[in-house]
Structures are given as structure tokens and as C-alpha cells.
Design an enzyme around this catalytic site. Structure first.
Site, PDB file in Angstrom:
ATOM      1  N   GLU A   1      -9.587   2.737  -5.458  1.00  0.00           N
ATOM      2  CA  GLU A   1      -9.207   4.084  -5.007  1.00  0.00           C
ATOM      3  C   GLU A   1      -7.976   4.605  -5.742  1.00  0.00           C
ATOM      4  O   GLU A   1      -6.965   4.950  -5.135  1.00  0.00           O
ATOM      5  CB  GLU A   1      -8.976   4.065  -3.486  1.00  0.00           C
ATOM      6  CG  GLU A   1     -10.226   3.698  -2.711  1.00  0.00           C
ATOM      7  CD  GLU A   1     -10.017   3.637  -1.206  1.00  0.00           C
ATOM      8  OE1 GLU A   1     -10.971   3.936  -0.465  1.00  0.00           O
ATOM      9  OE2 GLU A   1      -8.901   3.285  -0.767  1.00  0.00           O
TER      10      GLU A   1
ATOM     11  N   ASP B   1       0.851  -1.183   0.000  1.00  0.00           N
ATOM     12  CA  ASP B   1       0.000   0.000   0.000  1.00  0.00           C
ATOM     13  C   ASP B   1       0.887   1.233   0.000  1.00  0.00           C
ATOM     14  O   ASP B   1       2.122   1.121  -0.061  1.00  0.00           O
ATOM     15  CB  ASP B   1      -0.965   0.000   1.195  1.00  0.00           C
ATOM     16  CG  ASP B   1      -2.343   0.528   0.799  1.00  0.00           C
ATOM     17  OD1 ASP B   1      -2.421   1.717   0.418  1.00  0.00           O
ATOM     18  OD2 ASP B   1      -3.314  -0.246   0.853  1.00  0.00           O
TER      19      ASP B   1
ATOM     20  N   HIS C   1      -2.749   3.144  -4.685  1.00  0.00           N
ATOM     21  CA  HIS C   1      -2.177   2.661  -3.417  1.00  0.00           C
ATOM     22  C   HIS C   1      -0.738   2.172  -3.624  1.00  0.00           C
ATOM     23  O   HIS C   1      -0.348   1.113  -3.119  1.00  0.00           O
ATOM     24  CB  HIS C   1      -3.040   1.553  -2.817  1.00  0.00           C
ATOM     25  CG  HIS C   1      -4.328   2.045  -2.213  1.00  0.00           C
ATOM     26  ND1 HIS C   1      -4.362   2.820  -1.078  1.00  0.00           N
ATOM     27  CD2 HIS C   1      -5.614   1.899  -2.613  1.00  0.00           C
ATOM     28  CE1 HIS C   1      -5.628   3.120  -0.791  1.00  0.00           C
ATOM     29  NE2 HIS C   1      -6.406   2.574  -1.713  1.00  0.00           N
TER      30      HIS C   1
END
Length: 542
Positions: free
Chosen positions: A316, A178, A249
Site C-alpha cells: 500500500e 506504521d 506506511h
């Protein structure tokens, strides 16, 4: 009282009698049962102090383990039959996994002290006279653990595999990368862990919190660590599904290898591993160099993880840098794509084809639907049910893990003493009434729901005790939803489940799990003054 969790398909208790284990009790394992025999001898032997030697020939006072095609036909490979008689025990599995799940039930029937690592004095070991016939509802009964935000050392991961096995969960979704950390050794690209696995400091609490832990945080798993974790999981019939995030990420990877980022938009050489929470704007550049780099990463991943599925994230991914990047815009024109969403779809589609060519299947978060879903992709539906419904209706497989229902980082109550409260209130009863298959799906579409998964994101969980607190006891409720043939949510016997949990809390105590008590957090579990992000009202059910 026979208080088994998850609730078996059929359980019949036969009076007040029992079978007592003693120094003369033996284990008899037929072909295919050898691993469960070893596990029972090691686990129950440690707790009871009994030797449980191998049985020779026939006779009483024996726990017999075997496989039977008839059980496979009736209950499937993960099904089992367990018969406890006054003279001994017979456990029959449809396959090795079913036999192992039956051994977990046998351990529960012995009582909470069977979950200890050394015998307590004066204990007697009795199994109630019982017949159990059992099999799971779903093939995918998962737990996702995020070790990128807060690293969990290997021993903690192995412990969670044992906790999963005790609850008959069989898929460990291992979130390894991440913005805040890269946790997997990639020998071809050593800077991913030399640089990407460490951040200079850590936000304490939600990103709105003014508090910081002013010390480096990090760690990673070596190839041998991963091989040990995968082998340990396999012995417990748990599949490890790794997650390597692309294209969002990815700030930790870009900090290690700046050429992976959109260097025509920002100075990627100045980036470090992110020390805050949220969604980083720094995403991978859609270049051939990036594709080749991650193909190299995934080659090592495939060597380490034999799982059918490989998770690529896909969630995302802000598109602002792509909109500003001449390189990204040139790629959109070159490929004849409509927009940046289609560019992400192309990126995911590349790895869908790459993994398919190597006999694996791509799975990603439901944002991979945006811009068009890759042909072979499976969807983890996290933003509610909608993504999973759309994917299933289009003929794609789905794992249901809606944030509003089974994100165990969400708070468990609305009290002021709840530590670092995040998201909606999700009580033990709320999780117990979660239904993975939306009623809108037809029978054929519902067949694409492989199962369900509870997710544990660790931004505000700084250590193992905090993970325990958020996961338990709700993971026990989730396990029953994933395994058991329960009625519709409103008709479920939560009162009966609470009664069975009375015994289960004692099992968790014996295992050293720092769960949230039904009465609320203990003083040491609280985090007074540390800001969270609570959301008021009931969560949407869509």
C-alpha cells in the site's frame, strides 16, 4: 473424551483408565529436555500445586521427557510421541520443539483447570491412558499482531506468546511501525519514539466514524523489552519476525525525521503522526539519505531479532508523491527504471541485497511483486492467493495469509450486535475450512509454501479484550489448519471440531481469554453506534 486442539496426527485412547498425578509424581528429563522440564514444573506446578520434583533412577509415578533421533526421522524435529500408561508418562520429542509441543498436548489432557495459575481445592489430576503421535503440516504457523495502530504493552505481548504456544503456533510476526505509530526504540534515531510513537488522538471505529478518542495514544518497546520478548518466545519455540515498513506506511517516521519524506512535494516539517486509518499518501523519498537511515534502523533490528526473516512491509505505497517529485523522477531516470512501480521494486531490492549480505532473508507483502520481485524475497500473500501463486510459480517462498480468509479483524457474523464490523463475515467454520495451498500449484511449486499466518490488524481494537474477541475462538481453528493433516476443506469434520471446542472454551476461560462466545457477543463486547466497514456477500476465493 480426549479433546485435543490442534488435532493430532494419530491419537489412540486405551479404555477408561488413567494415570493420576499426586505429591509423589516426579519429572525425569534427559539431555535436551531441560527447558520443557522447567516449563512443565512451573506451569503444571502452579495449576496443580504439586511439586513435581526431579526423578532419580527408575521407577513408577514418573513423567519422563527425552529426545530420540528415531522420532526426528519419522516425524521431524517438531514431532513427538506421548504415551500415558497406568504407571507413568513417556514424552519423546524429535527435537526440543517437538518435546515442547508434546508438553502442550499433555497439559490439554489434564483438563481445563491445568490452564489456571493457582490450584483449585479438591481437584484430582488424571491423564487418560492415551498414545499420541504427532507432527505439524507446516513449518510456518504464524500470527501477525499489529501494535502500531493500537499499542499493546509488553505484558500483553508475552501473554499472546503463551496463547500461541498453547495452540502450537511458532511464528510471531510483530508489526512494529506504521503511519499511526513507531513502536521500536532505535537508539541511533531517538526521535522515532520520542515523536513517532505518540499521536494526539485516535479515531474510534472505522475512518468513516465521526467519533474520536481525544487523548494521546502511544508507547514503545525498549531494546531490553524486545530482548525479553524474543527470549520469552524462544523458550516457547516461537520465532519473532519484526516488521519495519518501507517505503509506504511511514508517516510516523517522516513526522519524526522530515528529511525522510518527499519534501519537494509537501512540507514534511508540518506532518504529525497520523491520527486516522487508511493509507497515507506520505511515503519515503527514494534517496540515498533514506537508504542510509533505514540501514541504520535495520542494523539495530538485526541485533535485537535473530530471526532468519525480516519483514519490510512493501504494501500500500501510493505513488502520487513520487510522480510529482523531481527527486524521485530523477532517480527513475538515473536507474533506467520504467516507472514508479519499478522504483519501489528497486527500493525493496536494495534491502533484499543488504539483508542477504548479512545472512538474513527479506519477506514482504505481495505488492513487492509489482515492478519485479527481488531475487531473494519471500512473499506474504495477503490480497488473496494470486500473489502467492505467482511467487511460488517463479520459485519464491510464500506465506499464505489471504485477507478474505484469515484476517481476524474481519467480522465473525452479520448480526447488528457485532462490534465495529469490518470486512467479510468469517465464521469459525469459514476459518476451519481455509486451505493454505492452492490446488493450481504443482507439487514442486507447493513446496514453496512455507506455511500460513493469521493476521490481526488493530485499527478498531482499542485494547486487549478487543484483540481477544477478534482472535478467539477463530485462532484455534486456524491453528488446526496450520498444524493438522486435514482433508480437503469440504470434507473436514467441523462438527467434530465444534465438539472438541466445547472443552477448549473452558481452557480459554481458565486463561482469561475474552473470546467471542458461539452464541454471539456479550453485552460488554458490543460497540453500539460505532461505524465499521462491512462487506456483504461471500469473499472472493482467488
Amino acid at each position: 473424551m480426549v479433546d485435543v486442539i490442534p488435532k493430532p496426527l494419530h491419537l489412540t485412547a486405551h479404555g477408561a483408565g488413567s494415570f493420576e498425578l499426586g505429591p509423589r509424581t516426579r519429572l525425569a528429563a534427559h539431555d535436551g529436555a531441560e527447558w520443557t522440564e522447567r516449563w512443565l514444573r512451573a506451569t503444571l506446578g502452579a495449576a496443580t500445586g504439586l511439586p513435581l520434583p526431579p526423578a532419580e533412577g527408575h521407577g513408577d509415578d514418573v513423567i519422563r521427557l527425552s529426545l530420540d533421533p528415531a522420532v526426528t526421522k519419522d516425524l521431524g524435529a517438531e514431532g513427538y510421541r506421548l504415551a500415558v500408561m497406568p504407571t507413568g508418562v513417556h514424552l519423546v520429542g524429535g527435537g526440543p520443539a517437538g518435546l515442547f509441543w508434546g508438553a502442550q498436548t499433555l497439559r490439554q489432557l489434564l483438563g481445563p483447570d491445568a490452564f489456571r495459575r493457582a490450584p483449585l481445592p479438591g481437584r484430582t489430576w488424571r491423564l487418560p491412558l492415551t498414545h499420541v503421535e504427532d507432527s505439524p503440516r507446516f513449518r510456518w504457523r504464524g500470527l501477525m499482531l499489529d501494535v502500531a495502530r493500537h499499542f499493546m504493552p509488553k505484558d500483553g505481548v508475552l501473554r499472546y506468546l503463551d496463547l500461541m504456544a498453547a495452540h502450537k503456533l511458532n511464528v510471531f510476526h510483530f508489526h512494529l511501525t506504521d503511519d499511526q505509530g513507531w513502536r521500536l526504540e532505535i537508539r541511533r534515531y531517538p526521535r522515532l519514539t520520542e515523536v513517532g510513537s505518540w499521536r494526539a488522538r485516535t479515531k474510534f471505529g472505522h475512518r468513516a466514524s465521526p467519533l474520536w478518542e481525544e487523548k494521546p495514544h502511544g508507547g514503545h518497546y525498549t531494546h531490553d523489552d524486545i530482548r525479553e520478548i524474543v527470549a520469552y518466545a524462544a523458550e516457547r519455540h516461537i520465532t519473532v519476525v519484526p516488521e519495519i515498513d518501507v517505503p509506504g506506511h511511514s508517516q510516523a517516521a517522516i513526522a519524526a525525521y522530515p528529511e525522510l519524506g518527499n519534501s519537494d512535494v509537501i512540507d514534511t516539517n508540518s506532518l504529525s503522526v497520523w491520527d486516522n486509518w487508511g493509507i497515507s499518501a506520505n511515503v519515503l523519498a527514494p534517496t540515498d539519505n533514506t537508504l542510509r537511515f533505514y540501514e541504520g534502523v535495520f542494523e539495530e533490528v538485526l541485533d535485537l531479532f535473530p530471526s532468519e526473516f525480516i519483514h519490510v512491509g512493501g504494501d500500500e505505497c501510493p505513488k502520487d508523491q513520487w510522480r510529482q517529485s523531481a527527486t524521485a523522477q530523477a532517480r527513475i531516470r538515473e536507474l533506467g527504471l520504467a516507472d514508479e512501480d519499478a522504483l519501489q521494486s528497486w527500493f525493496i531490492g536494495h534491502f533484499d541485497e543488504w539483508l542477504s549480505a548479512r545472512g538474513r532473508r527479506l519477506i514482504g507483502w505481495d505488492e513487492i511483486l509489482e515492478g519485479g520481485l527481488a531475487a531473494g524475497a519471500t512473499v506474504s500473500s495477503w490480497r488473496g492467493y494470486a500473489g502467492g501463486i505467482a511467487a511460488a510459480q517463479a520459485g519464491h517462498d510464500v506465506v499464505m495469509c489471504p485477507e478474505q480468509q484469515v484476517y481476524l479483524d474481519h467480522r465473525q457474523a452479520d448480526g447488528a450486535d457485532e462490534p465495529v464490523p469490518i470486512g467479510y463475515v468469517r465464521t469459525l467454520e469459514d476459518v476451519y475450512r481455509f486451505e493454505p495451498v492452492p490446488p493450481r500449484l504443482t507439487e514442486a511449486q507447493a513446496g514453496h509454501v512455507l506455511g500460513t499466518q493469521a493476521n490481526v490488524w488493530t485499527e478498531v481494537m482499542e485494547d486487549q479484550a478487543r484483540v481477544d474477541y477478534q482472535a478467539f475462538p477463530r485462532l484455534a481453528a486456524f491453528a488446526e489448519v496450520a498444524w493438522s493433516a486435514l482433508p480437503a476443506p469440504a470434507e473436514r469434520d467441523f462438527t467434530g471440531f465444534e465438539r472438541r471446542m466445547t472443552a477448549h472454551y473452558r481452557r480459554l476461560d481458565a486463561l482469561g481469554v475474552a473470546y467471542r462466545p458461539p452464541t454471539g457477543p456479550r453485552p460488554w463486547q458490543q460497540r453500539p453506534g460505532v461505524l465499521g466497514r462491512p462487506i456483504e456477500g461471500p469473499p472472493p476465493n482467488r
